[in-house]
Design an enzyme around this catalytic site. Structure first.
Site, short mmCIF file in Angstrom:
data_model
loop_
_atom_site.label_atom_id
_atom_site.label_comp_id
_atom_site.label_asym_id
_atom_site.label_seq_id
_atom_site.Cartn_x
_atom_site.Cartn_y
_atom_site.Cartn_z
N LYS A 54 63.75 -25.56 -2.99
CA LYS A 54 63.26 -26.57 -2.05
C LYS A 54 62.71 -25.90 -0.79
CE LYS A 54 66.54 -29.92 -3.89
NZ LYS A 54 67.85 -30.56 -3.76
N GLN A 98 73.03 -30.96 0.02
CA GLN A 98 72.98 -30.60 -1.40
C GLN A 98 74.26 -31.04 -2.10
OE1 GLN A 98 70.25 -29.30 -2.99
NE2 GLN A 98 71.38 -29.58 -4.89
N ASP A 121 66.58 -38.00 0.72
CA ASP A 121 67.07 -38.10 -0.66
C ASP A 121 67.15 -39.55 -1.11
OD1 ASP A 121 67.38 -35.78 -2.11
OD2 ASP A 121 69.38 -35.34 -1.33
#
Ligand code: NAP
Length: 295
Positions: A54, A98, A121
């Site tokens: 990412k 994460q 997200d």
């Protein structure tokens, strides 16, 4: 194999080029560079490699990224404090924690601590609720990536019978909402481990999306000839022939299913690259909205 290969890598490369152009335009208009903060708790190798991917993708698109590495033993209060500091940091447009966390019982609190305006997200209840209501929202990257693959491949979705296998909060369930929303207009069946006769559902589908996390979930006899198959699964299976000792496979028996399907995504190189590209798009969108709110 007779199916058309839906090459997520090249679709994602096109999308990332579009994002890079958007970043350049935003920078020219506002003097600001979109910023993503990634909180990584612990040193799980798979999480580490996802975060590195990412960060590299951000750099290539001209997005500023900052990693907040925290030891595996970091407690819930400290993780929440780190998230709140990022909420207050004006240089940060998007926050990504994460997952999974070493202590999964903290995940809900941590997600809910993220400012919904920075929730790139799309896991915060505000964004999930807005998605369900059909309001503008940050949409989770993997389901959004699946939809983008289908759109860019020109797969007709209005009125299509779509079966989604897997009902997780991050993939299957939001995907079922996205596909059934007005404007996309698919007829969606959401399957899970309590589904009776999974094959009966998948065999009737024009599009099958498999996000079960188990190899061989979809086999050749389970697919209608000419269907489109999207394989979200990423599974490590032992492979002594590889230096790493494993190889990645999806949830679909690729070769036999590809002989029946009209189009199919590979693993790796299918949904994964699109997930990262959709994250970049969400970061730019967050920067744009925050810039507009500032004016
Ligand atoms: P998850 O939370 O474990 O959920 C799996 C879902 O699949 C559950 O709803 C489960 O049903 C269902 N399921 C499992 N086996 C099944 C079977 N044999 N028949 C029918 N349903 C079955 O997994 P996830 O987080 O959604 O991830 C799914 C897969 O996608 C994993 O391999 C993951 O690594 C991969 N993934 C890939 C990306 C990417 O970017 N490529 C991103 C995210 C996830 P129940 O609810 O009844 O248990």
């Amino acid at each position: 194999m007779s199916a058309r290969l839906l090459d997520g890598k090249s679709l994602a490369a096109a999308l990332r080029a579009e994002v890079a152009a958007d970043v350049a335009a935003l920078r020219a208009a506002t003097g600001r560079v979109p910023g993503l903060a990634v909180v990584l708790v612990g040193a799980d190798p798979a999480s580490r490699s996802y975060v590195t991917g990412k960060e590299k993708a951000c750099a290539a698109a001209g997005i500023y990224s900052r990693e907040i590495p925290l030891p595996a033993a970091t407690g819930r209060a400290e993780i929440l404090a780190a998230v709140r500091a990022l909420n207050a940091d004006d240089a940060v447009d998007g926050i990504l924690v994460q997952l999974p966390l070493p202590d999964p019982s903290s995940e809900r609190d941590v997600i809910e601590a993220i400012d919904p305006a920075k929730d790139v997200d799309g896991f915060h209840p505000t964004n999930v609720g807005r998605l369900v209501l059909g309001l503008p929202a940050f949409v989770p990257c993997t389901p959004n990536g699946v939809l983008e693959i289908l759109r860019r491949a020109g797969v007709p979705l209005a009125g299509a019978e779509v079966v989604v296998v897997g009902r997780s909060q991050i993939v299957g369930r939001p995907l079922s909402i996205l596909l059934s929303q007005k404007g996309v207009d698919a007829t969606v069946t959401l399957c899970h481990t309590r589904t009776r006769e999974l094959a009966r559902h998948t065999r009737a589908a024009d599009v099958v999306v498999v996000a079960a996390g188990r190899p061989h979930t979809l086999t050749a006899g389970m697919v209608k000839p000419g269907a489109v198959v999207i394989d979200v699964g990423v599974n490590r299976v032992p492979d002594p022939g590889k230096a790493s000792g494993y190889r990645l496979v999806g949830d679909v028996d690729f070769e036999p299913v590809a002989a029946t399907a009209a189009a199919i995504t590979p693993v790796p190189g299918g949904v994964g690259p699109m997930t990262v590209a959709m994250l970049l798009r969400n970061v730019v969108e967050a920067a744009r909205r925050r810039g507009a709110a500032r004016q």
